[in-house]
Design a protein around this motif. Sequence first.
Motif, mmCIF file in Angstrom:
data_model
loop_
_atom_site.group_PDB
_atom_site.id
_atom_site.type_symbol
_atom_site.label_atom_id
_atom_site.label_comp_id
_atom_site.label_asym_id
_atom_site.label_seq_id
_atom_site.Cartn_x
_atom_site.Cartn_y
_atom_site.Cartn_z
ATOM 1 N N LYS A 334 0.925 -1.358 0.055
ATOM 2 C CA LYS A 334 0.260 0.061 0.160
ATOM 3 C C LYS A 334 0.813 1.161 -0.034
ATOM 4 O O LYS A 334 0.505 2.212 -0.816
ATOM 5 C CB LYS A 334 -0.934 -0.074 1.250
ATOM 6 C CG LYS A 334 -1.912 1.149 1.135
ATOM 7 C CD LYS A 334 -2.930 1.032 2.382
ATOM 8 C CE LYS A 334 -3.970 1.955 2.197
ATOM 9 N NZ LYS A 334 -4.890 1.767 3.554
ATOM 10 N N LEU A 335 1.964 1.184 0.876
ATOM 11 C CA LEU A 335 2.690 2.407 0.933
ATOM 12 C C LEU A 335 3.456 2.573 -0.448
ATOM 13 O O LEU A 335 3.405 3.731 -0.977
ATOM 14 C CB LEU A 335 3.824 2.139 1.979
ATOM 15 C CG LEU A 335 4.914 3.355 2.225
ATOM 16 C CD1 LEU A 335 4.204 4.503 2.742
ATOM 17 C CD2 LEU A 335 5.991 2.625 3.229
ATOM 18 N N GLU A 336 3.753 1.521 -1.298
ATOM 19 C CA GLU A 336 4.492 1.768 -2.562
ATOM 20 C C GLU A 336 3.523 2.195 -3.496
ATOM 21 O O GLU A 336 3.629 3.132 -4.379
ATOM 22 C CB GLU A 336 5.209 0.312 -2.800
ATOM 23 C CG GLU A 336 6.321 0.775 -3.827
ATOM 24 C CD GLU A 336 7.520 1.406 -3.259
ATOM 25 O OE1 GLU A 336 7.851 2.640 -4.107
ATOM 26 O OE2 GLU A 336 7.871 1.537 -2.249
ATOM 27 N N SER A 344 -5.477 5.296 -1.794
ATOM 28 C CA SER A 344 -5.674 4.298 -0.633
ATOM 29 C C SER A 344 -6.849 3.589 -0.798
ATOM 30 O O SER A 344 -7.059 2.359 -0.665
ATOM 31 C CB SER A 344 -5.725 5.130 0.765
ATOM 32 O OG SER A 344 -5.942 4.208 1.606
ATOM 33 N N GLU A 345 -8.047 4.184 -1.257
ATOM 34 C CA GLU A 345 -9.448 3.414 -1.434
ATOM 35 C C GLU A 345 -9.322 2.593 -2.534
ATOM 36 O O GLU A 345 -9.675 1.252 -2.361
ATOM 37 C CB GLU A 345 -10.424 4.295 -1.719
ATOM 38 C CG GLU A 345 -11.626 4.115 -2.029
ATOM 39 C CD GLU A 345 -12.965 4.902 -2.295
ATOM 40 O OE1 GLU A 345 -13.863 4.521 -2.490
ATOM 41 O OE2 GLU A 345 -12.433 6.193 -1.981
ATOM 42 N N LYS A 349 -9.616 -1.653 -2.386
ATOM 43 C CA LYS A 349 -10.700 -2.318 -3.095
ATOM 44 C C LYS A 349 -10.137 -3.272 -4.120
ATOM 45 O O LYS A 349 -10.634 -4.497 -4.410
ATOM 46 C CB LYS A 349 -11.642 -1.216 -4.004
ATOM 47 C CG LYS A 349 -12.619 -1.732 -4.496
ATOM 48 C CD LYS A 349 -13.358 -0.478 -5.212
ATOM 49 C CE LYS A 349 -14.685 -1.160 -5.959
ATOM 50 N NZ LYS A 349 -15.413 -0.368 -6.491
ATOM 51 N N THR A 350 -8.885 -2.907 -4.686
ATOM 52 C CA THR A 350 -8.397 -3.682 -6.078
ATOM 53 C C THR A 350 -7.323 -4.876 -5.480
ATOM 54 O O THR A 350 -7.387 -5.889 -5.966
ATOM 55 C CB THR A 350 -7.793 -2.700 -7.018
ATOM 56 O OG1 THR A 350 -9.042 -1.968 -7.325
ATOM 57 C CG2 THR A 350 -7.687 -3.479 -8.199
ATOM 58 N N TYR A 351 -6.347 -4.341 -4.718
ATOM 59 C CA TYR A 351 -5.320 -5.100 -4.635
ATOM 60 C C TYR A 351 -5.109 -5.850 -3.258
ATOM 61 O O TYR A 351 -4.315 -6.935 -2.853
ATOM 62 C CB TYR A 351 -3.947 -4.175 -4.687
ATOM 63 C CG TYR A 351 -3.951 -3.511 -5.983
ATOM 64 C CD1 TYR A 351 -3.294 -4.188 -7.136
ATOM 65 C CD2 TYR A 351 -4.301 -2.221 -6.192
ATOM 66 C CE1 TYR A 351 -3.272 -3.532 -8.268
ATOM 67 C CE2 TYR A 351 -4.004 -1.610 -7.314
ATOM 68 C CZ TYR A 351 -3.706 -2.408 -8.377
ATOM 69 O OH TYR A 351 -3.605 -1.877 -9.785
ATOM 70 N N SER A 352 -5.746 -5.375 -2.174
ATOM 71 C CA SER A 352 -5.445 -6.079 -0.670
ATOM 72 C C SER A 352 -6.115 -7.276 -0.758
ATOM 73 O O SER A 352 -5.528 -8.069 -0.097
ATOM 74 C CB SER A 352 -6.219 -5.146 0.347
ATOM 75 O OG SER A 352 -7.658 -5.058 0.096
ATOM 76 N N TYR A 353 -7.299 -7.601 -1.516
ATOM 77 C CA TYR A 353 -7.736 -9.089 -1.383
ATOM 78 C C TYR A 353 -6.614 -10.137 -1.911
ATOM 79 O O TYR A 353 -6.699 -11.054 -1.182
ATOM 80 C CB TYR A 353 -8.967 -9.311 -2.445
ATOM 81 C CG TYR A 353 -9.703 -10.557 -2.410
ATOM 82 C CD1 TYR A 353 -10.686 -10.971 -1.633
ATOM 83 C CD2 TYR A 353 -9.194 -11.409 -3.199
ATOM 84 C CE1 TYR A 353 -11.156 -12.021 -1.616
ATOM 85 C CE2 TYR A 353 -9.759 -12.523 -3.618
ATOM 86 C CZ TYR A 353 -10.949 -12.892 -2.589
ATOM 87 O OH TYR A 353 -11.345 -14.172 -2.695
ATOM 88 N N SER A 354 -5.822 -9.900 -2.887
ATOM 89 C CA SER A 354 -5.137 -10.756 -3.577
ATOM 90 C C SER A 354 -3.746 -11.075 -2.467
ATOM 91 O O SER A 354 -3.467 -12.161 -2.448
ATOM 92 C CB SER A 354 -4.621 -10.326 -5.011
ATOM 93 O OG SER A 354 -3.762 -9.354 -4.819
#
Length: 513
Positions: A334-336, A344-345, A349-354
């Motif tokens: 997330k930081l990168e 952040s939103e 929504k798009t990347y944290s799930y994977s």
Amino acid sequence: MQFLRGRHQRINTKLTGDRKGDHYPFSLQFYQVPPTENISLSEFETFAIERLKLLKTIENLGISYVKGSTEYNGKLENELKKLKLFSYATKDELDDKVYDERRKDHISHFILRLAYCQSEDLRRWFIQQEIDLFKFRFSLLPKEKIQDFLKFNHMEYVSISEEEKNLHQDDLINSTFGLSKTKLEGYEFYKVPFQAALDLVRPRKVFLSKGFAFIPHKDIITLILNDFRTRLSKALALSARSLPIVQSDERLQPLLSHLSHSYTGQDFSSQKNAGKISLDQINALATKSFPLCMRQLHKSLREHHHLRHGGRMQYGLFLKGIGLTLEQALQFWKLEFTKGKVDSEKFDKTYSYSIRHNYGKEGKRTDYTPYSCMKIILSNPPSQGDYHGCPFRHSDPELLKQKLQSYKVSSAGISQIMELVKGMHFQLACQKYFELTHNVDDSGFSLNHPNQYFAESQKLLTGGRDVKKEQVPIEGSQPNTSSQIISSSSSSTNVTSTQSEEMEDLEQMFSEY
């Protein structure tokens, strides 16, 4: 094959059943007919472990030495003699000892088929090691026995007559490297339909006439290996279909699970090192201890603040394997990403799930393993704009040279690496890169996993205090079976404590490699 209960014997085990010498007229087999003998569970374990040890040795030798070289053949022959799995006697010399060795070869192969048909990665690894073993053993088959061996296995590779050889003399000499008129007499050629030899026709290595290819003796192994691979691949697929029946036997299921787990070894997803590195250490670790593939991904991420899916999977699982916790991984990515075009939103929504999925917190909740070298080399090649893959396999040679120069690799070292790359020895090239960047003459291990590279680097740089040498998986990302093995073992009341000790011996044996 049926299995009998009996006291566990670890020395001088003998195969049971009737002696049918016609089943084993040659030291080499295509393993077309499954064994029908009754054997004890102790024999089942012993034969499987011995063959698995051999296949693991073959893999290690294939990484450390050029296959088919004098050094490779010498070391493999010594290992075969130590294990006493095979005999090279002719049919006329078939005594009880030779017969038992050939039947052990037969049965052990089929046992490992059951253990290694369970996934695509397991099947790929098993096929490759069996092919390498077959090729070496074929080279030791007496020349006068080859035609009989081919006929016994219904392979229509007929040796041409001297008359036909003389008729095409000039064409055969011109199409066969190193062959002269003086050497032509007594040199074997095989006449086969050209479509059966496309791997040799395509690079123009053979003479063609009237729809037939004339294959020199030294190249006939190419056709035989293709046939062997095709048959074994189909057989493993059939074995996979029968797995539910085999696994319903509570005596066999834990044993087969342990055998396949011994193949995967330490899968780097158990998070033994979880939390041992902090986010502010990653830059320094990338410079000192990351293999080139991961160093490349890290550099691209820092520069572009984004990686495509292939890069995120390869690098994310690697970071997980070296000790990044789920919380750290979410913070790191997330930081990168938010330094670039992702807010952040959108990241949530798009990347944290994977990322959570890779850690077994979403979907099927499967704990995935980092990619091995073979997984990276053989699957999902990078396209334009991608940075994943193996730099030694997928990079343009000139770009690879420039990259190595920027990392202060000497000119002589770059030449050594590029020679290995030219010979398609990509893992050896990476191992040479390790030696050059760590200033050691011999790395002391056979590289087959990026996380192994990191662990060995840290062991060398810290004197072994922080990161232990770990056993390495052969293939790429696959579910972690540790919990399954534990639950299977505990639910099986028929696996004796002696058998459990044998499995511990197996794990100890593989920790030596």
